[in-house]
Design an enzyme around this catalytic site. Structure first.
Site, PDB file in Angstrom:
ATOM      1  N   THR A  60      41.141 -12.707   5.102  1.00 25.83           N
ATOM      2  CA  THR A  60      40.863 -11.525   5.914  1.00 25.83           C
ATOM      3  C   THR A  60      39.423 -11.519   6.400  1.00 25.83           C
ATOM      4  OG1 THR A  60      42.476 -10.347   4.545  1.00 25.83           O
ATOM      5  CG2 THR A  60      41.093  -9.007   5.958  1.00 25.83           C
ATOM      6  N   TYR A  63      43.399 -20.550  -5.048  1.00 27.84           N
ATOM      7  CA  TYR A  63      43.991 -19.731  -3.994  1.00 27.84           C
ATOM      8  C   TYR A  63      45.166 -20.488  -3.397  1.00 27.84           C
ATOM      9  CZ  TYR A  63      44.010 -16.860   0.338  1.00 27.84           C
ATOM     10  OH  TYR A  63      44.358 -16.044   1.394  1.00 27.84           O
ATOM     11  N   LYS A  93      45.102 -16.704  -7.134  1.00 30.04           N
ATOM     12  CA  LYS A  93      45.672 -15.768  -6.161  1.00 30.04           C
ATOM     13  C   LYS A  93      46.900 -16.424  -5.538  1.00 30.04           C
ATOM     14  CE  LYS A  93      44.965 -13.276  -1.833  1.00 30.04           C
ATOM     15  NZ  LYS A  93      44.116 -13.046  -0.636  1.00 30.04           N
ATOM     16  N   ILE A 151      45.208  -8.806  -4.677  1.00 30.78           N
ATOM     17  CA  ILE A 151      44.152  -8.875  -3.671  1.00 30.78           C
ATOM     18  C   ILE A 151      44.842  -8.609  -2.341  1.00 30.78           C
ATOM     19  CG2 ILE A 151      42.362 -10.282  -2.582  1.00 30.78           C
ATOM     20  CD1 ILE A 151      42.265 -11.986  -5.106  1.00 30.78           C
TER      21      ILE A 151
END
Length: 297
Positions: free
Chosen positions: A45, A133, A162, A207
Site C-alpha cells: 500500500t 511477506y 504476512k 495487516i
C-alpha cells in the site's frame, strides 16, 4: 498472543513525486490517535516498488523519527536484488525500526531453493527482525509452510509472516505447522476481513490497508477480539465486510484509499507514484456511497 491490527500506511507524495512531509506526518498522527497497534511503512500500500532507494531511506528516517516510539514501526525493505534488500534492511534497523518486512523477488517464479537462498542470505546479513511477506498474486509463487519452517529453524531473526492470500486454509495450515514448534512466531493475514478467522486459527492478527481510512474501527475490532466480546466482533465484521467494497472501485486500490481519506477530511493529498491515476468523479461517488453505508460520512 495478544491480537494486533497493523496499518500498511499509504505514502503521501506531492504533485512532483516528492515526499509530502507534512501529509505523511498527518497520517501517522491519524493512525496513532485511532489506536492502531503498529504502522508498516512501505508495504504494498506504501508504493515501495515505485520509489528509488534514496527516497525510501528518506521516508524511513521521517517515519521512525516522527513516530518516535508512539507505536511499533515496521519497514518494508523489499528489493529485487539481495544486495539492495540487505542494504535497506540494515538501514531500517539502524534507524530504529522494530522489524522489517520482506517480499521475495518477483517477475520470474523462483524454485524453493532460490527462495530459501534469498531469505537465508538476507537474514544472515542483518540483525533486524524479519517478517516474511507472502503475496503469490504479485510474486507468482507461494512461500510455502515447508519453506517457512526451514527458514525459521535456521534464522532466529525471522520472527513473523504476512500471508496475503484470500484462502484461509493456507494461513491455517501455516499457523498449525510453524507454531507447533515455534509458538511465538507471528502470523498475520493480509486481508482486512480475515482478522477474526486468523485469530481463531491461532494467528496474531492482520495487516490491512482499510485501516488507513478508519483506524478506530480496526482498533475497536481488536479490542473486541482480545476481550472475547463475540457480539462486538460480529458487529465490526459486518462493517469491515462492507468496507471491502472500496478495494473493488479502482485498480490498483491505493488511489481509492487516498481519495477516501481526503473525503473523510484527513489532511492528505491523493497524488500517487506514476502511472497510478487519481480517483475520477465516478469512483469518488462510489467511495462516498460506501462511506455513507458504514457511517463514516
Amino acid at each position: 498472543m495478544t491480537a494486533r491490527f497493523l496499518t500498511p500506511v499509504v505514502t503521501l507524495f506531492d504533485e512532483f513525486g516528492k515526499l509530502d512531509i507534512q501529509s505523511n506526518k498527518n497520517v501517522y498522527d491519524h493512525l496513532i490517535k485511532g489506536g492502531i497497534d503498529g504502522i508498516v511503512v512501505m508495504g504494498s500500500t506504501g508504493e515501495f516498488f515505485n520509489m528509488p532507494m534514496s527516497q525510501q531511506k528518506e521516508l524511513i528516517d521521517l517515519a521512525v523519527g516522527y513516530i518516535n516510539k508512539r507505536t511499533k514501526v515496521y519497514i518494508g525493505t523489499s528489493c529485487m536484488s539481495i544486495e539492495d534488500t540487505i542494504e535497506m534492511a540494515n538501514y531500517a534497523h539502524n534507524a530504529g525500526a522494530d522489524a522489517v518486512m520482506i517480499i521475495s523477488p518477483y517477475y520470474f517464479s523462483l524454485s524453493d531453493e532460490s527462495i530459501e537462498y534469498f531469505y537465508n542470505t538476507v537474514a544472515a546479513a542483518t540483525e533486524a527482525n524479519i517478517y516474511l511477506y507472502n503475496f503469490p498474486d504479485r510474486t507468482g509463487y507461494d512461500l510455502s509452510k515447508e519453506i517457512t519452517l526451514r527458514l525459521v529453524r535456521k534464522n532466529k531473526n525471522i520472527v513473523g509472516y504476512k500471508d496475503t492470500v484470500m484462502v484461509m486454509a493456507h494461513t491455517r495450515a501455516l499457523i498449525s505447522l510453524i507454531k507447533s514448534e515455534f509458538p511465538n512466531f507471528d502470523v498475520l493475514s493480509g486481508f482486512d476481513e480475515n482478522l477474526v478467522h486468523n485469530i481463531l486459527c491461532g494467528g496474531g492478527g492482520c495487516i490491512g490497508g482499510l485501516s488507513n481510512l478508519a483506524p478506530e474501527i480496526f482498533s475497536g475490532w481488536i479490542k473486541a477480539v482480545n476481550n472475547k466480546d463475540f457480539d462486538k466482533m460480529a458487529e465490526y465484521q459486518k462493517i469491515v465486510d462492507k468496507m471491502m467494497k472500496l478495494y473493488d472501485i479502482g485498480t490498483p486500490f491505493i488511489p481509492i484509499v487516498k481519495k477516501a481519506m481526503m473525503v473523510r477530511g484527513i489532511d492528505v493529498k491523493d497524488y500517487c507514484t506514476k502511472p497510478f491515476l487519481q480517483a475520477n468523479e465516478k469512483q469518488t461517488e462510489q467511495i462516498i456511497a460506501v462511506m455513507k453505508e458504514i457511517n463514516l460520512l
